[in-house]
Structure formats: structure tokens, C-alpha cells
Design an enzyme around this catalytic site. Sequence first.
Site, PDB file in Angstrom:
ATOM      1  N   GLU A  72      -4.803  -4.764  11.066  1.00  0.00           N
ATOM      2  CA  GLU A  72      -4.013  -2.846  11.048  1.00  0.00           C
ATOM      3  C   GLU A  72      -4.325  -2.688  11.977  1.00  0.00           C
ATOM      4  O   GLU A  72      -4.943  -1.871  12.967  1.00  0.00           O
ATOM      5  CB  GLU A  72      -4.236  -2.535   9.890  1.00  0.00           C
ATOM      6  CG  GLU A  72      -3.819  -3.059   8.315  1.00  0.00           C
ATOM      7  CD  GLU A  72      -3.195  -2.151   7.711  1.00  0.00           C
ATOM      8  OE1 GLU A  72      -2.231  -1.785   6.958  1.00  0.00           O
ATOM      9  OE2 GLU A  72      -4.013  -0.994   7.242  1.00  0.00           O
ATOM     10  N   GLU A 106      -6.713   5.225   8.073  1.00  0.00           N
ATOM     11  CA  GLU A 106      -6.287   6.939   7.741  1.00  0.00           C
ATOM     12  C   GLU A 106      -7.845   7.070   7.050  1.00  0.00           C
ATOM     13  O   GLU A 106      -7.623   7.870   6.628  1.00  0.00           O
ATOM     14  CB  GLU A 106      -5.417   6.277   6.707  1.00  0.00           C
ATOM     15  CG  GLU A 106      -3.761   5.755   7.163  1.00  0.00           C
ATOM     16  CD  GLU A 106      -2.919   5.524   6.613  1.00  0.00           C
ATOM     17  OE1 GLU A 106      -2.818   5.588   5.811  1.00  0.00           O
ATOM     18  OE2 GLU A 106      -1.390   5.045   7.375  1.00  0.00           O
ATOM     19  N   GLY A 164       3.034  -1.213   4.361  1.00  0.00           N
ATOM     20  CA  GLY A 164       3.369   0.564   3.768  1.00  0.00           C
ATOM     21  C   GLY A 164       5.200   1.022   3.231  1.00  0.00           C
ATOM     22  O   GLY A 164       4.381   0.308   2.316  1.00  0.00           O
ATOM     23  N   GLY A 165       5.882   1.728   4.264  1.00  0.00           N
ATOM     24  CA  GLY A 165       6.671   1.524   4.697  1.00  0.00           C
ATOM     25  C   GLY A 165       7.528   0.978   2.950  1.00  0.00           C
ATOM     26  O   GLY A 165       8.424   0.756   2.124  1.00  0.00           O
ATOM     27  N   SER A 185       3.757  -1.540  10.256  1.00  0.00           N
ATOM     28  CA  SER A 185       5.108  -1.693  10.069  1.00  0.00           C
ATOM     29  C   SER A 185       6.407  -3.682   9.872  1.00  0.00           C
ATOM     30  O   SER A 185       6.804  -3.827  10.473  1.00  0.00           O
ATOM     31  CB  SER A 185       6.230  -1.441  12.064  1.00  0.00           C
ATOM     32  OG  SER A 185       5.929  -0.242  11.830  1.00  0.00           O
ATOM     33  N   ASN A 207       0.757  -1.053   0.164  1.00  0.00           N
ATOM     34  CA  ASN A 207      -0.198   0.376   0.024  1.00  0.00           C
ATOM     35  C   ASN A 207       0.597   1.291  -0.080  1.00  0.00           C
ATOM     36  O   ASN A 207       1.482   1.783   1.014  1.00  0.00           O
ATOM     37  CB  ASN A 207      -0.789   0.429   1.099  1.00  0.00           C
ATOM     38  CG  ASN A 207      -1.376   1.254   1.349  1.00  0.00           C
ATOM     39  OD1 ASN A 207      -1.967   2.521   0.458  1.00  0.00           O
ATOM     40  ND2 ASN A 207      -2.760   1.294   2.396  1.00  0.00           N
ATOM     41  N   TRP A 208       0.954   1.885  -1.481  1.00  0.00           N
ATOM     42  CA  TRP A 208       1.803   2.263  -1.247  1.00  0.00           C
ATOM     43  C   TRP A 208       1.601   4.192  -0.419  1.00  0.00           C
ATOM     44  O   TRP A 208       2.065   5.615  -0.581  1.00  0.00           O
ATOM     45  CB  TRP A 208       2.032   3.135  -2.640  1.00  0.00           C
ATOM     46  CG  TRP A 208       3.069   1.796  -3.511  1.00  0.00           C
ATOM     47  CD1 TRP A 208       3.828   1.536  -3.200  1.00  0.00           C
ATOM     48  CD2 TRP A 208       3.621   1.679  -5.022  1.00  0.00           C
ATOM     49  NE1 TRP A 208       4.387   0.435  -3.838  1.00  0.00           N
ATOM     50  CE2 TRP A 208       4.418   0.968  -5.432  1.00  0.00           C
ATOM     51  CE3 TRP A 208       3.131   3.381  -6.292  1.00  0.00           C
ATOM     52  CZ2 TRP A 208       4.345   0.606  -6.313  1.00  0.00           C
ATOM     53  CZ3 TRP A 208       3.462   2.524  -6.869  1.00  0.00           C
ATOM     54  CH2 TRP A 208       4.330   1.952  -7.643  1.00  0.00           C
ATOM     55  N   LYS A 209       0.295   4.282   0.054  1.00  0.00           N
ATOM     56  CA  LYS A 209      -0.093   5.179   0.297  1.00  0.00           C
ATOM     57  C   LYS A 209      -0.697   6.572  -1.321  1.00  0.00           C
ATOM     58  O   LYS A 209      -0.083   6.712  -1.962  1.00  0.00           O
ATOM     59  CB  LYS A 209       0.141   5.517   1.727  1.00  0.00           C
ATOM     60  CG  LYS A 209      -0.203   4.584   2.850  1.00  0.00           C
ATOM     61  CD  LYS A 209       0.747   4.822   4.248  1.00  0.00           C
ATOM     62  CE  LYS A 209       0.293   3.456   4.636  1.00  0.00           C
ATOM     63  NZ  LYS A 209       0.045   3.629   5.963  1.00  0.00           N
ATOM     64  N   GLY A 260       3.362   2.432  11.025  1.00  0.00           N
ATOM     65  CA  GLY A 260       3.572   3.952  10.382  1.00  0.00           C
ATOM     66  C   GLY A 260       5.193   4.103  11.601  1.00  0.00           C
ATOM     67  O   GLY A 260       5.971   4.993  11.874  1.00  0.00           O
ATOM     68  N   HIS A 298      -9.460   1.173   5.300  1.00  0.00           N
ATOM     69  CA  HIS A 298      -8.433   1.914   5.905  1.00  0.00           C
ATOM     70  C   HIS A 298      -8.486   2.887   6.614  1.00  0.00           C
ATOM     71  O   HIS A 298      -8.983   3.567   7.232  1.00  0.00           O
ATOM     72  CB  HIS A 298      -6.722   2.429   4.161  1.00  0.00           C
ATOM     73  CG  HIS A 298      -5.739   1.965   5.692  1.00  0.00           C
ATOM     74  ND1 HIS A 298      -5.366   3.195   6.106  1.00  0.00           N
ATOM     75  CD2 HIS A 298      -4.182   1.334   5.171  1.00  0.00           C
ATOM     76  CE1 HIS A 298      -4.162   2.785   6.655  1.00  0.00           C
ATOM     77  NE2 HIS A 298      -3.239   1.671   5.954  1.00  0.00           N
TER      78      HIS A 298
END
Length: 267
Positions: free
Chosen positions: A180, A110, A247-248, A226, A22-24, A186, A108
Amino acid sequence: MGNREIIDWKGDIVRKPIIAGNWKMNKTLAEAEEFVQAVKNNIPANDVVDAVVGAPNIFTQKLVEWTEGTDLKVAAQNSYFEDEGAFTGETSPKALADLGTDYVIIGHSERRDIFGETDEEVNKKAHAVFNHKMLPIICVGESLDQREAGETNEWVSGQVKAALEGLTAEQVKELVLAYEPIWAIGTGKTATSEQANDTIKVIRETVQELYDEETAEAVRIQYGGSVKPDNIAELLDQSDIDGALVGGASLEADSFLKLLEAADNND
Ligand SMILES: O=C(CO)COP(=O)(O)O
């Protein structure tokens, strides 16, 4: 045997791992292309692991073009639940399907926290995604306060019930759930693999309560928060964790390929 199952080394049919990046809201078009060119011919075959990239929706069309004929699947990061109309700034699920999108990440944290998405909207989006023959990756998870107050199981189970409302068992077998914990996203704080597995078991039990054992055994449930190349193997070793939403560590080609490799080597 369906697309979401594989035969393990013992000859048993098991759930196929699914690793989704998930590149966001990251990357330019040029950076997205560089990533896809670096990974698309190096991913394990999709009969051992499903590999998915969730790019910002403005890149979806290009991602579909660049990955054509490869085993890399494309996810959108959100979709509206209406097909068309006066909804300025929203993305139509009909248009996403028309582009060739495979998955849509729904709910998500976010989206829920920053953009105020409700359980009811998440459910409507899940139906819309299915109506257009794509698959939702539905995210659930608790805050740190909820975990510390001992409310995790009840909260997460409630989110799952609300998200799946009205979906058939056949649909639930095909979709993907992602657990999640918000406090692990993150932050560098991963839930321990046991903590993640315990909550994922609760999610699977919730699916069993709502549907039946067959559906609960079939549905794939990812962990997210993470996840990195150096902790993914331990997470995937757990009984109920079927993959990761990352993500990251999904932003760099090398790191994404290492995550896939770990899933490929896991049995
Ligand atoms: O939110 C996530 C994936 O959807 C997790 O993000 P990180 O892997 O950066 O913690």
C-alpha cells in the site's frame, strides 16, 4: 492443492485472489450488520476468491457470528503481540483467535505513522497471530517523498525482511502481504497498475531471496490504495497482483460485491 490456490482456465495452478475490505474506524454496529446481511449470501464461492471484511475490533465477535456458515471471512484490524497482561486498551491475539477471527491486518501505514508502530512490533505481531492459528495480512509501503527520491524498492524490501524475520517458509506461503503506497491511500491517486506490479515483483523477489522460489510463487500479495470497482480489474490483470486491500470502496455493500465480482471474473 491448498486453500490459497485455484486452477485457471488453462489448467494451471495459480494463486487465488484475496479481496479484503478494511473499514478502518468506520460504521456503527447497526451499519456493520446491515452490510453483512447485504453481502454474506451474495459473495462468490471461496474456491474462486477469498473475501474478507476487516471491521473495527469491537465488532469482531458479531461479525464472526453473522458470517457463520458463509464464505465471508473476518479480519481484525490490529492485535497486540502479548497474549495477556497490563496493556490497557490493547487487543489480545489469544482473545481474537478465541472469537473465531480468521485474519489480522498488521502494520498498516496508519498504525505505523499515527501510532508509531515499528518494524520490530509488526514482526512480533505476525508471530503472535500465527501462534494463535490466524493469518496476518502484513502491510508495507512507501511515502511520496520516498518514491520521488527513488527509495521505494529498498524501503519496501526492508519492511518485508523485518516483518518476516523468524517465520518459516510454510508460514510465509500462507500469509498475505499488502503493498500500500502511502500516497495512494484515501487520496484517489492509485498507483498505475504497472507501478503497483513492479513494486509487488520486488516484494516477491525479496521473499525469494529470504526463502526460495516456491515460497515466493506461493505467497499472495495484494495492492491497496484507492482501489475501486472501476480500476480493480486492471490491477488484477497484472502478473503479480493477487488481490486488493480496500478502504473507502469496501464500506458500501454494492461496491464491495463489485470488487469481488471483478476478482471472480479475472483469470
Ligand atoms: O488503506 C487502505 C486499505 O488498507 C486503502 O484505503 P483506500 O482504499 O480508501 O485508499
